[in-house]
Design an enzyme around this catalytic site. Structure first.
Site, short mmCIF file in Angstrom:
data_model
loop_
_atom_site.label_atom_id
_atom_site.label_comp_id
_atom_site.label_asym_id
_atom_site.label_seq_id
_atom_site.Cartn_x
_atom_site.Cartn_y
_atom_site.Cartn_z
N CYS A 72 -10.09 -4.45 0.62
CA CYS A 72 -11.16 -3.47 0.88
C CYS A 72 -12.20 -3.54 -0.24
O CYS A 72 -11.99 -4.19 -1.27
CB CYS A 72 -10.57 -2.07 1.00
N CYS A 77 -4.03 0.64 -2.62
CA CYS A 77 -3.82 -0.55 -1.80
C CYS A 77 -2.83 -1.51 -2.46
O CYS A 77 -2.61 -1.47 -3.67
CB CYS A 77 -5.14 -1.28 -1.60
N GLU A 80 -3.15 -4.62 -3.14
CA GLU A 80 -3.75 -5.49 -4.15
C GLU A 80 -3.80 -4.79 -5.50
O GLU A 80 -3.47 -5.37 -6.54
CB GLU A 80 -5.18 -5.87 -3.74
N GLU A 92 0.36 5.30 0.58
CA GLU A 92 -0.54 6.38 0.99
C GLU A 92 -0.06 7.71 0.43
O GLU A 92 1.09 7.83 -0.01
CB GLU A 92 -0.64 6.43 2.51
N ASN A 114 0.83 -1.19 0.00
CA ASN A 114 0.00 0.00 0.00
C ASN A 114 0.87 1.26 0.00
O ASN A 114 1.94 1.29 0.62
CB ASN A 114 -1.02 0.00 1.14
ZN LIG Z 1 -7.99 -1.97 -1.15
#
Ligand SMILES: [Zn+2]
Length: 123
Positions: free
Chosen positions: A82, A50, A52, A42, A40
């Site tokens: 998520c 993320c 994934e 940010e 991830n």
């Molecule tokens: Zn996610």
């Protein structure tokens, strides 16, 4: 799965998470057995990405289209994708695609996309 857990843990170490301090790593496996990792990332002010989706976009940008499984590891047990990632992944996977989450360090639990995203949006 042990091998994939180790690869995901290495990717997790690269996570850039100054805001949540919650590191996630992912390892995506193609039909041919190629491996793409993600962590991830940010960002101050705009939407973060993320692990994934990092793994998927790396693979897709290299021309990959056929995936068999993804393993996700987070700073807590049973870190699952998520909602955004579930919808994103559903574009590129079939019903047999396996999604693994990790618990107790080296144990995995398997899900299918239908379980994580029932009655998904579909054009
Ligand atoms: Zn996610």
């Amino acid at each position: 799965m042990e091998e994939f857990i180790e690869i995901a843990k290495k990717a997790q170490e690269n996570a850039y998470v100054p805001y949540s301090n919650f590191k996630v790593g992912a390892v995506l496996i193609t039909k041919e057995g190629k491996i793409y990792t993600g962590c991830n990332v940010e960002n101050h002010g705009i939407m973060s990405i993320c692990a994934e989706r990092v793994a998927f976009t790396k693979a897709i940008s290299e021309g990959e289209r056929n995936f068999t499984k993804i393993l996700v590891i987070g700073d807590k047990d049973y870190t699952t994708p998520c909602g955004y990632c579930r919808q994103f992944m559903s574009e590129f996977v079939n019903k047999e695609f396996e999604i693994y989450t990790v618990y107790n360090g080296n144990k995995t639990k398997k899900y299918l996309i239908e379980e994580l995203l029932p009655q998904s949006f579909n054009l």
